[in-house]
Design a protein around this motif. Structure first.
Motif, short mmCIF file in Angstrom:
data_model
loop_
_atom_site.label_atom_id
_atom_site.label_comp_id
_atom_site.label_asym_id
_atom_site.label_seq_id
_atom_site.Cartn_x
_atom_site.Cartn_y
_atom_site.Cartn_z
N ALA A 262 0.85 -1.20 0.00
CA ALA A 262 0.00 0.00 0.00
C ALA A 262 0.88 1.24 0.00
N SER A 263 0.32 2.37 -0.36
CA SER A 263 1.07 3.63 -0.25
C SER A 263 1.11 4.04 1.22
N GLY A 264 1.76 5.14 1.52
CA GLY A 264 1.95 5.58 2.90
C GLY A 264 0.64 5.81 3.64
N THR A 265 -0.38 6.25 2.93
CA THR A 265 -1.68 6.51 3.54
C THR A 265 -2.21 5.25 4.23
N GLY A 266 -1.94 4.09 3.63
CA GLY A 266 -2.37 2.83 4.23
C GLY A 266 -1.69 2.61 5.58
N ALA A 267 -0.40 2.94 5.65
CA ALA A 267 0.33 2.73 6.91
C ALA A 267 -0.13 3.72 7.98
N TRP A 268 -0.59 4.91 7.57
CA TRP A 268 -1.21 5.85 8.52
C TRP A 268 -2.43 5.20 9.15
N GLU A 269 -3.28 4.63 8.25
CA GLU A 269 -4.53 4.03 8.72
C GLU A 269 -4.22 2.84 9.64
N HIS B 149 0.37 20.23 5.36
CA HIS B 149 -0.63 19.47 4.61
C HIS B 149 -0.76 18.02 5.08
N PHE B 150 0.38 17.36 5.30
CA PHE B 150 0.31 15.93 5.61
C PHE B 150 -0.20 15.68 7.03
N ALA B 151 0.20 16.54 7.97
CA ALA B 151 -0.35 16.42 9.33
C ALA B 151 -1.86 16.64 9.28
N VAL C 162 2.66 12.71 15.34
CA VAL C 162 3.36 13.83 14.69
C VAL C 162 4.06 13.37 13.41
N VAL C 163 4.27 14.35 12.53
CA VAL C 163 4.98 14.09 11.28
C VAL C 163 6.43 14.51 11.49
N HIS C 164 7.36 13.58 11.30
CA HIS C 164 8.78 13.88 11.52
C HIS C 164 9.26 14.95 10.54
N ASN C 165 9.03 14.68 9.25
CA ASN C 165 9.47 15.63 8.22
C ASN C 165 8.25 16.03 7.39
N GLU C 166 7.77 17.26 7.57
CA GLU C 166 6.56 17.70 6.86
C GLU C 166 6.93 17.99 5.41
N THR C 167 6.50 17.09 4.54
CA THR C 167 6.91 17.17 3.13
C THR C 167 6.33 18.40 2.43
N ALA C 168 5.27 18.95 2.97
CA ALA C 168 4.65 20.12 2.33
C ALA C 168 5.42 21.40 2.61
N VAL D 298 4.67 8.31 14.87
CA VAL D 298 5.44 9.26 14.05
C VAL D 298 5.39 8.86 12.58
N ASP D 299 5.09 9.83 11.73
CA ASP D 299 5.12 9.65 10.27
C ASP D 299 6.53 10.00 9.79
N THR D 300 7.24 9.00 9.22
CA THR D 300 8.59 9.25 8.69
C THR D 300 8.61 9.05 7.17
N ILE D 301 7.47 9.32 6.54
CA ILE D 301 7.36 8.98 5.10
C ILE D 301 8.42 9.70 4.27
N SER D 302 8.74 10.96 4.60
CA SER D 302 9.79 11.63 3.81
C SER D 302 11.08 11.82 4.60
N SER D 303 11.27 11.00 5.65
CA SER D 303 12.55 11.09 6.37
C SER D 303 13.29 9.76 6.47
N SER E 175 7.70 3.58 0.72
CA SER E 175 8.84 3.09 -0.08
C SER E 175 9.43 4.12 -1.03
N GLN E 176 8.65 5.16 -1.36
CA GLN E 176 8.97 5.95 -2.57
C GLN E 176 9.83 7.19 -2.33
N LYS E 177 10.48 7.28 -1.16
CA LYS E 177 11.28 8.49 -0.92
C LYS E 177 12.72 8.09 -0.60
N GLY E 178 13.08 8.11 0.68
CA GLY E 178 14.46 7.76 1.01
C GLY E 178 14.83 6.33 0.65
N1 PLP Z 1 2.90 11.64 5.01
C1 PLP Z 1 3.87 12.34 4.41
C2 PLP Z 1 4.84 13.10 5.27
C3 PLP Z 1 3.98 12.34 3.02
O1 PLP Z 1 4.97 13.02 2.44
C4 PLP Z 1 3.05 11.60 2.24
C5 PLP Z 1 3.13 11.60 0.78
O2 PLP Z 1 3.88 12.30 0.18
C6 PLP Z 1 2.04 10.89 2.91
C7 PLP Z 1 2.01 10.93 4.29
C8 PLP Z 1 1.03 10.10 2.16
O3 PLP Z 1 1.66 8.99 1.59
P1 PLP Z 1 1.17 8.32 0.23
O4 PLP Z 1 0.96 9.43 -0.75
O5 PLP Z 1 2.29 7.38 -0.12
O6 PLP Z 1 -0.10 7.60 0.52
#
Ligand code: PLP
Length: 402
Positions: A68-75, A95-97, A144-150, A175-180, A200-203
């Motif tokens: 799944a994409s990161g959103t799935g791991a949030w859920e 945005h992501f928080a 919390v989001v570790h690295n706010e990608t927005a 903790v969301d580490t999707i972009s860290s 998977s799609q960043k670091g």
């Molecule tokens: N959290 C952060 C910090 C993100 O950067 C992203 C996507 O860029 C997401 C969550 C959502 O992940 P995804 O788009 O892989 O579902």
């Protein structure tokens, strides 16, 4: 009639803050016949990537991998640990928080959302103050989001952990580490994180499609008691199958081949070197931005992100028109501004499989784009970045080979 399309020579510059460029080595690893995910070969692959991911998260605990994409791991983080009506504390870093908060609310979780201006990190003092007020321990988790990608702002997770401890509060830390993860130093166990969310799609330099939870024993215990419905995301089923390297349902076999390769690359470079490389490239980028006379969105230099830089456009100039010019002229994608900062900022991704010349090429595309889009700026950004990269060259301090 045959439609002739033009072919842009050279490689596309994918300089958004994820998905990032997938190295050829990883593409080649993915390009193999799919094997039986219940057959004898698969277990070794499963065990190896799970062990590798534990090293990346710096945990001795369980790691769960979802197709799944990161959103799935949030859920997954939310539904495994919480019950309907539970209260969680979140911080509006960007945005992501905000999206994670909206997801929690849709799942029937109540959210106390600490307001933010999208230019700063999570404030640990604010977290501590809110937890201290919660004498009845109604707050079940701090998310919390570790690295706010927005926004290109990195929060101090250790400081958040310390704040929770100072308040003597039993809330879980998620903790969301999707972009860290794989780009910025991160320590799941040492920092006392209960659930870490990653993608998977960043670091990790892979295509989108895998996401992860690292799970503490406290989070696992919470998952046995909570009542939010879950099936696909259920940790227990995953963890039971994972013991032998297998999965309860069909995994993304070919992405797991890619993950295996990505882990080899990260370990060969060394995680500390990977983190230092990201910091250097981020500093080079910021030097270019300052030389252009543009403003960095992150207002606290202590919290600049090593994986991306969000740059503010001068008044009266749209970021999206500028990005379009860059794409058309130089075949380079820059990240767009999201929701509140839409058209106000553009984002330069400097994470994943990049080197000094990728950074110079990216910054050259930005500088030429500023000129072509008539965005007021000063020259010399690329020069400033080059001077820094040469001065701080990674190999300068290595002894010369005979
Ligand atoms: N959290 C952060 C910090 C993100 O950067 C992203 C996507 O860029 C997401 C969550 C959502 O992940 P995804 O788009 O892989 O579902």
């Amino acid at each position: 009639m045959l439609q002739l399309s033009t072919h842009p020579s050279g490689r596309h510059f994918l300089q958004i803050p994820g998905p990032t460029n997938v190295p050829d080595r990883i593409l080649r690893a993915i390009d193999h016949p799919t094997i039986d995910h219940r057959g004898p070969e698969f277990g070794a692959l499963g065990r190896s990537v799970l062990a590798g991911m534990r090293k990346i998260f710096r945990t001795e605990g369980h790691v769960v991998i979802y197709p799944a994409s990161g959103t799935g791991a949030w859920e997954a983080a939310l539904v495994n640990t919480l019950s309907s009506g539970d209260l969680v504390l979140m911080a509006e870093t960007g945005h992501f928080a905000t999206l994670w908060k909206k997801m929690a609310e849709r799942l029937g979780i109540r959210v106390e959302f600490l307001p933010g201006d999208w230019r700063r990190a999570v404030d640990p003092k604010d977290i501590e103050a809110h937890l201290r007020k919660d004498a009845r321990h109604e707050i079940k988790a701090v998310c919390v989001v570790h690295n706010e990608t927005a926004t290109g702002v990195t929060s101090d997770i250790k400081a958040v952990r310390d704040a929770i401890d100072r308040a003597g509060h039993p809330a879980l830390l998620m903790v969301d580490t999707i972009s860290s993860l794989g780009s910025i130093d991160y320590r799941h166990d040492e920092w006392g994180v209960d659930v870490t969310v990653a993608g998977s799609q960043k670091g990790l330099m892979l295509p989108p499609g895998l996401s992860f939870n690292a799970v503490s024993s406290k989070a696992l215990a919470a998952s046995e008691k909570n009542t939010l419905p879950r099936s696909f995301w259920d940790w227990q089923a995953m963890i039971t199958s994972n013991e032998t390297g297998y999965f309860p349902y069909t995994p993304s076999t070919n992405l797991l081949y890619g993950l295996h390769e990505a882990l080899e690359m990260l370990f060969a470079e060394g995680l500390e070197t990977v983190f230092a490389r990201h910091k250097r490239h981020a500093e080079a980028t910021r030097r270019a931005v300052r030389a252009w006379g543009l403003e960095i969105l992150c207002s606290d230099p202590e919290r600049y992100s090593p994986s991306l830089t969000a740059v503010m456009m001068p008044e009266g100039h749209g970021a999206d028109a500028f990005r379009k010019v860059v794409l058309e002229h130089f075949n380079m994608s820059l990240g767009q501004g999201l929701s509140k900062v839409k058209d106000k900022v553009f984002r330069i991704g400097h994470l994943g499989d990049i080197n000094d010349l990728t950074v110079c090429g990216t910054l050259a595309g930005v500088e030429m784009g500023l000129e072509l889009a008539h965005v007021p700026h000063q020259k010399g950004g690329v020069q400033a970045a080059m001077a820094y990269l040469a001065e701080q060259s990674e190999v300068r301090s290595r002894p010369l080979q005979e």
